[in-house]
Write a protein that holds these residues in place. Structure first.
Motif, PDB file in Angstrom:
ATOM      1  N   LEU A 123       0.659  -0.802   0.168  1.00 29.23           N
ATOM      2  CA  LEU A 123      -0.276   0.285   0.023  1.00 29.23           C
ATOM      3  C   LEU A 123       0.718   1.157  -0.235  1.00 29.23           C
ATOM      4  CD1 LEU A 123      -2.733   1.420   0.439  1.00 29.23           C
ATOM      5  CD2 LEU A 123      -1.918   1.322   2.620  1.00 29.23           C
ATOM      6  N   GLU A 124       0.924   2.520  -1.027  1.00 23.76           N
ATOM      7  CA  GLU A 124       1.420   3.225  -0.848  1.00 23.76           C
ATOM      8  C   GLU A 124       0.113   4.564  -0.495  1.00 23.76           C
ATOM      9  OE1 GLU A 124       3.102   6.833  -3.999  1.00 23.76           O
ATOM     10  OE2 GLU A 124       2.080   5.695  -5.030  1.00 23.76           O
ATOM     11  N   LEU A 125       0.793   4.733   0.696  1.00 23.55           N
ATOM     12  CA  LEU A 125      -0.061   6.240   1.053  1.00 23.55           C
ATOM     13  C   LEU A 125       0.342   7.342   0.692  1.00 23.55           C
ATOM     14  CD1 LEU A 125       0.279   5.393   4.856  1.00 23.55           C
ATOM     15  CD2 LEU A 125      -1.151   4.629   3.906  1.00 23.55           C
ATOM     16  N   HIS A 126      -0.237   8.215   0.169  1.00 18.42           N
ATOM     17  CA  HIS A 126      -0.384   8.633  -0.930  1.00 18.42           C
ATOM     18  C   HIS A 126      -1.275  10.082  -0.187  1.00 18.42           C
ATOM     19  CE1 HIS A 126       0.649  11.011  -5.071  1.00 18.42           C
ATOM     20  NE2 HIS A 126      -0.767  10.358  -5.447  1.00 18.42           N
ATOM     21  N   THR A 127      -2.397  10.475  -0.458  1.00 20.08           N
ATOM     22  CA  THR A 127      -3.268  11.301  -0.473  1.00 20.08           C
ATOM     23  C   THR A 127      -3.160  11.856   1.150  1.00 20.08           C
ATOM     24  OG1 THR A 127      -5.085   9.725   0.314  1.00 20.08           O
ATOM     25  CG2 THR A 127      -4.639   9.974  -1.669  1.00 20.08           C
ATOM     26  N   TYR A 128      -3.875  13.841   0.966  1.00 22.19           N
ATOM     27  CA  TYR A 128      -3.771  14.155   1.997  1.00 22.19           C
ATOM     28  C   TYR A 128      -4.195  13.563   3.545  1.00 22.19           C
ATOM     29  CZ  TYR A 128      -4.879  17.752   5.587  1.00 22.19           C
ATOM     30  OH  TYR A 128      -4.612  18.602   5.955  1.00 22.19           O
ATOM     31  N   SER A 129      -5.800  12.432   2.678  1.00 25.77           N
ATOM     32  CA  SER A 129      -6.262  11.901   4.282  1.00 25.77           C
ATOM     33  C   SER A 129      -5.648  11.131   4.518  1.00 25.77           C
ATOM     34  CB  SER A 129      -7.985  11.615   3.893  1.00 25.77           C
ATOM     35  OG  SER A 129      -8.085  12.643   3.315  1.00 25.77           O
ATOM     36  N   ALA A 189       2.732  -7.694   4.793  1.00 24.13           N
ATOM     37  CA  ALA A 189       1.871  -6.092   4.313  1.00 24.13           C
ATOM     38  C   ALA A 189       2.919  -5.276   4.123  1.00 24.13           C
ATOM     39  CB  ALA A 189       1.357  -5.265   5.629  1.00 24.13           C
ATOM     40  N   ILE A 190       2.832  -4.271   3.049  1.00 19.13           N
ATOM     41  CA  ILE A 190       4.547  -3.470   3.380  1.00 19.13           C
ATOM     42  C   ILE A 190       3.801  -1.982   2.701  1.00 19.13           C
ATOM     43  CG2 ILE A 190       5.800  -2.524   1.154  1.00 19.13           C
ATOM     44  CD1 ILE A 190       5.959  -5.460   0.356  1.00 19.13           C
ATOM     45  N   THR A 221       9.998   4.531   3.016  1.00 18.56           N
ATOM     46  CA  THR A 221       9.922   6.119   2.870  1.00 18.56           C
ATOM     47  C   THR A 221      10.841   6.128   1.879  1.00 18.56           C
ATOM     48  OG1 THR A 221      11.781   6.090   4.424  1.00 18.56           O
ATOM     49  CG2 THR A 221       9.332   6.183   5.434  1.00 18.56           C
ATOM     50  N   ARG A 222      11.569   5.454   0.744  1.00 19.77           N
ATOM     51  CA  ARG A 222      12.549   5.881   0.451  1.00 19.77           C
ATOM     52  C   ARG A 222      11.706   5.059  -1.354  1.00 19.77           C
ATOM     53  NH1 ARG A 222      17.659   6.893  -0.606  1.00 19.77           N
ATOM     54  NH2 ARG A 222      18.135   5.317  -1.214  1.00 19.77           N
ATOM     55  N   ALA A 223      11.917   5.616  -2.143  1.00 17.95           N
ATOM     56  CA  ALA A 223      11.113   4.877  -3.105  1.00 17.95           C
ATOM     57  C   ALA A 223      11.884   4.038  -4.172  1.00 17.95           C
ATOM     58  CB  ALA A 223      10.870   5.771  -4.142  1.00 17.95           C
ATOM     59  N   GLU A 224      13.201   4.416  -3.539  1.00 19.65           N
ATOM     60  CA  GLU A 224      14.287   3.586  -4.198  1.00 19.65           C
ATOM     61  C   GLU A 224      14.031   2.068  -3.438  1.00 19.65           C
ATOM     62  OE1 GLU A 224      15.188   6.152  -3.669  1.00 19.65           O
ATOM     63  OE2 GLU A 224      15.733   7.290  -5.048  1.00 19.65           O
ATOM     64  N   ASP A 225      14.187   2.411  -2.184  1.00 18.47           N
ATOM     65  CA  ASP A 225      14.293   0.805  -1.190  1.00 18.47           C
ATOM     66  C   ASP A 225      13.058   0.073  -1.294  1.00 18.47           C
ATOM     67  OD1 ASP A 225      17.038   1.721   0.141  1.00 18.47           O
ATOM     68  OD2 ASP A 225      15.647   2.598   1.612  1.00 18.47           O
ATOM     69  N   PHE A 226      12.187   0.621  -1.496  1.00 22.09           N
ATOM     70  CA  PHE A 226      10.500   0.072  -1.969  1.00 22.09           C
ATOM     71  C   PHE A 226      10.714  -0.856  -3.013  1.00 22.09           C
ATOM     72  CE2 PHE A 226       6.476   0.326  -4.466  1.00 22.09           C
ATOM     73  CZ  PHE A 226       6.328  -0.067  -3.727  1.00 22.09           C
ATOM     74  N   GLN A 227      11.366  -0.024  -4.342  1.00 20.17           N
ATOM     75  CA  GLN A 227      11.342  -0.515  -5.518  1.00 20.17           C
ATOM     76  C   GLN A 227      12.480  -1.689  -5.843  1.00 20.17           C
ATOM     77  OE1 GLN A 227      11.749   1.292  -8.624  1.00 20.17           O
ATOM     78  NE2 GLN A 227      10.382   3.503  -8.436  1.00 20.17           N
ATOM     79  N   ALA A 276      12.634  -7.884  -5.843  1.00 18.10           N
ATOM     80  CA  ALA A 276      14.177  -8.834  -5.999  1.00 18.10           C
ATOM     81  C   ALA A 276      13.191 -10.237  -5.086  1.00 18.10           C
ATOM     82  CB  ALA A 276      14.364  -8.303  -4.511  1.00 18.10           C
ATOM     83  N   ARG A 277      12.097  -9.911  -5.109  1.00 17.98           N
ATOM     84  CA  ARG A 277      11.122 -10.725  -4.014  1.00 17.98           C
ATOM     85  C   ARG A 277      11.590 -11.849  -5.266  1.00 17.98           C
ATOM     86  NH1 ARG A 277       8.115 -10.198   0.028  1.00 17.98           N
ATOM     87  NH2 ARG A 277       7.977 -12.848  -0.105  1.00 17.98           N
ATOM     88  N   ASN A 278      10.806 -13.078  -4.234  1.00 15.26           N
ATOM     89  CA  ASN A 278      10.161 -14.353  -5.140  1.00 15.26           C
ATOM     90  C   ASN A 278       9.220 -14.125  -4.755  1.00 15.26           C
ATOM     91  OD1 ASN A 278       9.619 -16.905  -6.167  1.00 15.26           O
ATOM     92  ND2 ASN A 278      11.392 -18.041  -5.447  1.00 15.26           N
ATOM     93  N   TYR A 279       7.964 -14.822  -6.032  1.00 17.89           N
ATOM     94  CA  TYR A 279       6.701 -14.488  -5.636  1.00 17.89           C
ATOM     95  C   TYR A 279       5.943 -16.308  -6.021  1.00 17.89           C
ATOM     96  CZ  TYR A 279       7.095  -9.661  -5.624  1.00 17.89           C
ATOM     97  OH  TYR A 279       7.270  -8.169  -5.307  1.00 17.89           O
TER      98      TYR A 279
END
Length: 452
Positions: free
Chosen positions: A350-356, A376-377, A411-417, A422-425
């Motif tokens: 989940l990306e928290l992106h909106t004002y709310s 959960a991420i 909190t860093r886009a690079e780390d999230f990506q 890199a995950r095994n799905y």
């Protein structure tokens, strides 16, 4: 007519501009930022402004009307010039009402599900070769635009957004449509920057129900307590049609719907989508579609863009992307994927992106929203907090708000990506939820993980 759009580049605004161009209007417009796909679509029709920015010289007495987008501020130079000249200025929903005041207006409202329900209705109508005008909040398969307007069609189907109309018109959009046939799917507090209390938010839906034309109808989700209270309390003399989740079963990742003619397999899944389907059926029947014809059509519905959209699938792994961002939507989407794939590991991002969603007080509304996921991420950008003028949010606040101590917080886009790609799905379902772009996530790189 010559119509000028102030903020023509918006998703809804550029679609309206294209619809009016097709109708024979002369269209001009301005904006200070235009992104894809709006840019290419406007350019292909000769409507892309020559230069970005606001140019008061574009505003003149020969214009028949101005349509003011929500992106434009009250001190916009073009708006000020239009006011000085005394030109007619419409908000987006106000203009749609003007275009449809002699039609039967079908308005789909609710905190969640309205785009999907509107999409279902339009899919069924198109399948049954019924021509209608429409405005929907997503690009649909088989439809050129999100807006279609004519002088001949009897019906118009409108997605009823509760957000504000424009910088000049602070009424929620769906207050302006005056529906003959309405639907209310759910009420879950959202847009706290505009509606600071839950009661204030609910009041907007009371006004919506009271705005239905006398003798009209409201189709409503009986299983939503707030919706039930609002609809049953209204003194508006309208017909009321309740709906809920229809009988169904899930087997091997396929949902089968119970119908009078037996079970029918669906392309969609999740109890919230089945509830949406039940509401759409009532609306279609009120528009003249037989029940059997509805069921035949709905089995081919694959969903609206960005709404539980399958983006990749391998032999034993699958990935979905969803527009969910408000707590109720996140909870419903996660629950639906869990129920559809009970034997697979569910990884929910989940990306928290909106004002709310970035407001520390509102964060508490997310309690339990990701409980359906095995992993959960949560990703959010501190820069987004600064832009919105909100206080900092710590990783510990996220854990406490969601009620899970095992959430991976980035909190860093690079780390999230890096983590996601890199995950095994193998043996898993990946669910991505956001109204943003996950810090410009490399979707091609992610998809390759599922097809290799």
């Amino acid at each position: 007519m010559h119509i000028h759009f102030i903020a023509i580049g918006g998703s809804a605004m550029h679609n309206l501009a294209l619809a009016l161009l097709e109708k024979g209007y002369t269209i001009t417009g301005s904006d200070d930022a235009i992104f894809e796909p709006s840019k290419s679509r406007l350019q292909s029709k000769g409507l892309l402004p020559e230069a970005l920015g606001w140019y008061p010289e574009k505003i003149h007495a020969q214009l028949d009307a101005i349509i003011l987008g929500m992106h434009a501020k009250a001190d916009n130079p073009e708006l000020l010039k239009a006011q000085e000249l005394g030109l007619k200025i419409y908000s987006y929903p106000e203009f749609l009402y003007e275009q449809s005041k002699f039609k039967t207006r079908v308005v789909i409202g609710g905190s969640h599900g309205k785009t999907t329900i509107t999409s279902m209705i339009l899919h069924v109508l198109q399948y049954n070769e019924m021509e209608v005008d429409y405005m929907v909040g997503a690009q649909l398969e088989g439809f050129d635009r999100m807006v279609h307007l004519t002088d001949t069609n009897d019906f118009i189907v409108l997605e009823g957004d509760e957000y504000l109309s424009s910088a000049l018109d602070r009424r929620p959009k769906f207050h302006l449509y005056k529906p003959n046939i309405a639907l209310l799917s759910g009420i879950a507090w959202d847009h706290i920057n505009v509606f600071p209390t839950f009661e204030n938010y609910v009041e907007q839906f009371r006004i919506f129900v009271d705005s239905i034309v006398k003798g009209g109808s409201i189709t409503y989700n009986l299983e939503d307590v707030e919706v039930k209270n609002v609809v049953e309390a209204t003194e508006n003399p309208i017909r009321k049609f309740p709906y809920g989740v229809p009988e169904h079963r899930v087997e091997d990742g396929i949902t089968y719907l119970e119908t009078p003619d037996g079970e029918m397999p669906l392309e969609i899944f999740g109890t919230h989508n089945l509830s949406n389907l039940a509401g759409a059926k009532w609306i279609c029947q009120q528009m003249g579609v037989d029940e059997a014809d509805f069921y035949e059509a709905i089995t081919t519905f694959k969903g609206a863009a960005k709404r539980l959209e399958k983006i990749a699938e391998g032999k034993n792994k699958i990935a979905y992307k969803d527009f969910a961002h408000a707590p109720s939507k996140v909870r419903a989407t996660t629950k639906s994927v869990r129920e559809q794939y009970p034997q697979r590991k569910l990884i929910a991002c989940l990306e928290l992106h909106t004002y709310s969603s970035l407001n520390p007080k509102f964060l508490l509304q997310y309690k339990g929203a990701l409980d359906g996921a095995d992993e959960a991420i949560v990703f959010y950008s501190p820069d987004a907090l600064k832009i919105k003028g909100l206080p900092e949010v710590s990783a510990q606040q996220i854990l406490e708000a969601f009620g899970r101590e095992d959430i991976h917080v980035f909190t860093r886009a690079e780390d999230f990506q890096e983590y996601v790609i890199a995950r095994n799905y193998d043996g898993a379902v990946l669910l991505l939820m956001s109204s943003g772009n996950y810090g410009n996530l490399d979707f091609d790189g992610l998809k390759s993980k599922f097809t290799s």
